[in-house]
Design a protein around this motif. Sequence first.
Motif, PDB file in Angstrom:
ATOM      1  N   PHE A  57       0.833  -1.205   0.000  1.00  0.00           N
ATOM      2  CA  PHE A  57       0.000   0.000   0.000  1.00  0.00           C
ATOM      3  C   PHE A  57       0.868   1.256   0.000  1.00  0.00           C
ATOM      4  CE2 PHE A  57      -2.604  -3.162   2.201  1.00  0.00           C
ATOM      5  CZ  PHE A  57      -3.797  -3.073   1.488  1.00  0.00           C
ATOM      6  N   ALA A  58       0.284   2.348  -0.477  1.00  0.00           N
ATOM      7  CA  ALA A  58       0.857   3.680  -0.334  1.00  0.00           C
ATOM      8  C   ALA A  58      -0.208   4.556   0.317  1.00  0.00           C
ATOM      9  CB  ALA A  58       1.253   4.260  -1.684  1.00  0.00           C
ATOM     10  N   VAL A  59       0.204   5.438   1.200  1.00  0.00           N
ATOM     11  CA  VAL A  59      -0.691   6.389   1.861  1.00  0.00           C
ATOM     12  C   VAL A  59      -0.157   7.785   1.591  1.00  0.00           C
ATOM     13  CG1 VAL A  59      -1.535   7.222   4.103  1.00  0.00           C
ATOM     14  CG2 VAL A  59      -1.387   4.761   3.663  1.00  0.00           C
ATOM     15  N   THR A  60      -1.038   8.666   1.132  1.00  0.00           N
ATOM     16  CA  THR A  60      -0.630  10.044   0.845  1.00  0.00           C
ATOM     17  C   THR A  60      -1.675  11.029   1.360  1.00  0.00           C
ATOM     18  OG1 THR A  60      -1.674  10.011  -1.344  1.00  0.00           O
ATOM     19  CG2 THR A  60       0.663   9.402  -1.234  1.00  0.00           C
ATOM     20  N   CYS A  61      -1.232  12.255   1.559  1.00  0.00           N
ATOM     21  CA  CYS A  61      -2.129  13.375   1.811  1.00  0.00           C
ATOM     22  C   CYS A  61      -1.693  14.503   0.882  1.00  0.00           C
ATOM     23  CB  CYS A  61      -2.068  13.829   3.269  1.00  0.00           C
ATOM     24  SG  CYS A  61      -3.128  15.274   3.590  1.00  0.00           S
ATOM     25  N   SER A 132      -5.288   9.516   0.775  1.00  0.00           N
ATOM     26  CA  SER A 132      -5.502   8.389  -0.131  1.00  0.00           C
ATOM     27  C   SER A 132      -4.758   7.160   0.354  1.00  0.00           C
ATOM     28  CB  SER A 132      -4.983   8.719  -1.535  1.00  0.00           C
ATOM     29  OG  SER A 132      -5.643   9.835  -2.064  1.00  0.00           O
ATOM     30  N   VAL A 133      -5.403   6.019   0.198  1.00  0.00           N
ATOM     31  CA  VAL A 133      -4.752   4.724   0.375  1.00  0.00           C
ATOM     32  C   VAL A 133      -4.830   4.037  -0.975  1.00  0.00           C
ATOM     33  CG1 VAL A 133      -4.772   2.503   1.555  1.00  0.00           C
ATOM     34  CG2 VAL A 133      -5.404   4.587   2.812  1.00  0.00           C
ATOM     35  N   THR A 134      -3.678   3.674  -1.513  1.00  0.00           N
ATOM     36  CA  THR A 134      -3.616   3.022  -2.806  1.00  0.00           C
ATOM     37  C   THR A 134      -3.088   1.611  -2.619  1.00  0.00           C
ATOM     38  OG1 THR A 134      -3.185   5.148  -3.884  1.00  0.00           O
ATOM     39  CG2 THR A 134      -2.690   3.160  -5.157  1.00  0.00           C
ATOM     40  N   ALA A 135      -3.884   0.632  -3.041  1.00  0.00           N
ATOM     41  CA  ALA A 135      -3.445  -0.757  -3.045  1.00  0.00           C
ATOM     42  C   ALA A 135      -2.603  -0.964  -4.295  1.00  0.00           C
ATOM     43  CB  ALA A 135      -4.660  -1.685  -3.057  1.00  0.00           C
ATOM     44  N   PHE A 158       0.533   4.122 -11.470  1.00  0.00           N
ATOM     45  CA  PHE A 158       0.761   3.093 -12.489  1.00  0.00           C
ATOM     46  C   PHE A 158       0.636   1.690 -11.914  1.00  0.00           C
ATOM     47  CE2 PHE A 158       3.320   6.507 -14.650  1.00  0.00           C
ATOM     48  CZ  PHE A 158       2.458   6.656 -15.727  1.00  0.00           C
ATOM     49  N   GLN A 159       0.963   1.519 -10.632  1.00  0.00           N
ATOM     50  CA  GLN A 159       0.940   0.201  -9.995  1.00  0.00           C
ATOM     51  C   GLN A 159      -0.355  -0.071  -9.218  1.00  0.00           C
ATOM     52  OE1 GLN A 159       3.152  -2.044 -10.624  1.00  0.00           O
ATOM     53  NE2 GLN A 159       4.567  -0.719 -11.713  1.00  0.00           N
ATOM     54  N   ALA A 160      -1.274   0.873  -9.232  1.00  0.00           N
ATOM     55  CA  ALA A 160      -2.504   0.763  -8.429  1.00  0.00           C
ATOM     56  C   ALA A 160      -3.405  -0.366  -8.916  1.00  0.00           C
ATOM     57  CB  ALA A 160      -3.266   2.083  -8.466  1.00  0.00           C
ATOM     58  N   VAL A 161      -3.962  -1.094  -7.938  1.00  0.00           N
ATOM     59  CA  VAL A 161      -5.005  -2.078  -8.234  1.00  0.00           C
ATOM     60  C   VAL A 161      -6.327  -1.673  -7.578  1.00  0.00           C
ATOM     61  CG1 VAL A 161      -3.394  -3.973  -8.661  1.00  0.00           C
ATOM     62  CG2 VAL A 161      -4.284  -3.616  -6.340  1.00  0.00           C
ATOM     63  N   ALA A 162      -6.276  -0.715  -6.650  1.00  0.00           N
ATOM     64  CA  ALA A 162      -7.469  -0.147  -6.012  1.00  0.00           C
ATOM     65  C   ALA A 162      -7.048   1.113  -5.265  1.00  0.00           C
ATOM     66  CB  ALA A 162      -8.113  -1.142  -5.047  1.00  0.00           C
ATOM     67  N   ARG A 163      -8.049   1.960  -4.960  1.00  0.00           N
ATOM     68  CA  ARG A 163      -7.738   3.212  -4.264  1.00  0.00           C
ATOM     69  C   ARG A 163      -8.980   3.688  -3.519  1.00  0.00           C
ATOM     70  NH1 ARG A 163      -6.938   5.939  -8.500  1.00  0.00           N
ATOM     71  NH2 ARG A 163      -4.732   5.474  -8.677  1.00  0.00           N
ATOM     72  N   GLY A 164      -8.745   4.298  -2.364  1.00  0.00           N
ATOM     73  CA  GLY A 164      -9.818   4.931  -1.619  1.00  0.00           C
ATOM     74  C   GLY A 164      -9.327   6.227  -1.019  1.00  0.00           C
ATOM     75  N   THR A 165     -10.252   7.154  -0.764  1.00  0.00           N
ATOM     76  CA  THR A 165      -9.858   8.457  -0.225  1.00  0.00           C
ATOM     77  C   THR A 165     -10.812   8.925   0.864  1.00  0.00           C
ATOM     78  OG1 THR A 165     -11.129   9.686  -1.874  1.00  0.00           O
ATOM     79  CG2 THR A 165      -8.832   9.220  -2.420  1.00  0.00           C
ATOM     80  N   ILE A 166     -10.292   9.793   1.678  1.00  0.00           N
ATOM     81  CA  ILE A 166     -11.059  10.627   2.593  1.00  0.00           C
ATOM     82  C   ILE A 166     -10.680  12.056   2.251  1.00  0.00           C
ATOM     83  CG2 ILE A 166     -11.277  11.419   4.981  1.00  0.00           C
ATOM     84  CD1 ILE A 166     -10.786   8.578   5.906  1.00  0.00           C
ATOM     85  N   VAL A 167     -11.654  12.921   2.079  1.00  0.00           N
ATOM     86  CA  VAL A 167     -11.381  14.320   1.762  1.00  0.00           C
ATOM     87  C   VAL A 167     -11.995  15.189   2.855  1.00  0.00           C
ATOM     88  CG1 VAL A 167     -11.637  16.176   0.070  1.00  0.00           C
ATOM     89  CG2 VAL A 167     -11.433  13.794  -0.715  1.00  0.00           C
ATOM     90  N   ALA A 168     -11.168  16.001   3.480  1.00  0.00           N
ATOM     91  CA  ALA A 168     -11.638  16.955   4.480  1.00  0.00           C
ATOM     92  C   ALA A 168     -11.090  18.329   4.111  1.00  0.00           C
ATOM     93  CB  ALA A 168     -11.153  16.543   5.877  1.00  0.00           C
ATOM     94  N   GLU A 169     -11.725  19.370   4.624  1.00  0.00           N
ATOM     95  CA  GLU A 169     -11.312  20.738   4.313  1.00  0.00           C
ATOM     96  C   GLU A 169     -10.785  21.446   5.552  1.00  0.00           C
ATOM     97  OE1 GLU A 169     -14.535  22.878   2.462  1.00  0.00           O
ATOM     98  OE2 GLU A 169     -14.209  21.856   0.551  1.00  0.00           O
ATOM     99  N   TYR A 170     -10.004  22.495   5.273  1.00  0.00           N
ATOM    100  CA  TYR A 170      -9.538  23.373   6.336  1.00  0.00           C
ATOM    101  C   TYR A 170      -9.306  24.742   5.733  1.00  0.00           C
ATOM    102  CZ  TYR A 170      -7.064  25.275  10.307  1.00  0.00           C
ATOM    103  OH  TYR A 170      -6.709  26.041  11.359  1.00  0.00           O
ATOM    104  N   GLU A 171      -9.616  25.776   6.509  1.00  0.00           N
ATOM    105  CA  GLU A 171      -9.487  27.150   6.042  1.00  0.00           C
ATOM    106  C   GLU A 171      -9.021  28.050   7.163  1.00  0.00           C
ATOM    107  OE1 GLU A 171     -12.408  30.568   4.052  1.00  0.00           O
ATOM    108  OE2 GLU A 171     -13.278  28.717   4.787  1.00  0.00           O
ATOM    109  N   VAL A 172      -8.149  28.998   6.851  1.00  0.00           N
ATOM    110  CA  VAL A 172      -7.737  30.039   7.781  1.00  0.00           C
ATOM    111  C   VAL A 172      -8.364  31.334   7.274  1.00  0.00           C
ATOM    112  CG1 VAL A 172      -5.806  31.329   8.774  1.00  0.00           C
ATOM    113  CG2 VAL A 172      -5.559  28.886   8.300  1.00  0.00           C
ATOM    114  N   LYS A 173      -9.241  31.911   8.061  1.00  0.00           N
ATOM    115  CA  LYS A 173      -9.940  33.127   7.616  1.00  0.00           C
ATOM    116  C   LYS A 173      -9.182  34.366   7.982  1.00  0.00           C
ATOM    117  CE  LYS A 173     -14.327  30.889   7.625  1.00  0.00           C
ATOM    118  NZ  LYS A 173     -15.705  30.914   7.822  1.00  0.00           N
TER     119      LYS A 173
END
Length: 173
Positions: A57-61, A132-135, A158-173
Motif C-alpha cells: 500500500f501507499a498512503v498520501t495526503c 488516499s490509500v492506494t493498493a 501506475f501500480q494501483a489495483v485499487a484506491r480509496g480516499t477521505i477528503v476533508a477541508e480546512y481554512e484560515v480566515k
Amino acid sequence: MTRPPLPHDHQRPVPGLAVTSTDVPDGGTLGQAQVLAGGNVSPQLSWSGFPAETRSFAVTCFDPDAPSGSGWWHWVVFDIPATVTSLPTGAGSGEFAGLPAGAVQARNDYGSRDFGGAAPPPGHGPHRYVFSVTALGVDRLGLDADTSAAAIGATAGFQAVARGTIVAEYEVK
C-alpha cells in the motif's frame, strides 16, 4: 472559481477500497491536530475491501488547492506491507513509530520526512486535504525516501489495483 482536480483525476481508473479514520471526517473539517500550527499529527487511517492481488500500500495526503500551481504533498508513505490495514494516529511523526517495518516515509513539500499538517494561506478559502490509500500490485515501488512526492504519486498510480480516499477541508480566515 473552478477548483483544481483531485490528485487521482488524471490517473487511470481502478476499483475503490474503503478508507475510514477516527480522526478525519470524510467530507468534514480537519481538526486542529492535523493543522501544522495546531498539533501537526498524522491521522489514524484504516482500509478494507482491496483486491486479493494487493501486494503493498501507499498512503498520501495532498492539497490540490495550494497556490503553488502543482498542489502540495503533506504526507507520503509507501511500501506498506499488504498485511497492514491501518496506521495509528501519529504514525507520520518522522520517528517512524507506528509505521510497519519496511515502510518508506518520503519527503513532503515542506522538505521533511513526516506528516506536515494543513497550513493554507489566510483568506485563501477552504483547501481540500485528500488522504488516499492506494493498493499496489507490487511488493515495493523501487523508490527511496529521496524520490519526489510527485514521482511517488505517479509510480503508485501506475501500480494501483485499487484506491480509496477521505477528503476533508480546512481554512484560515
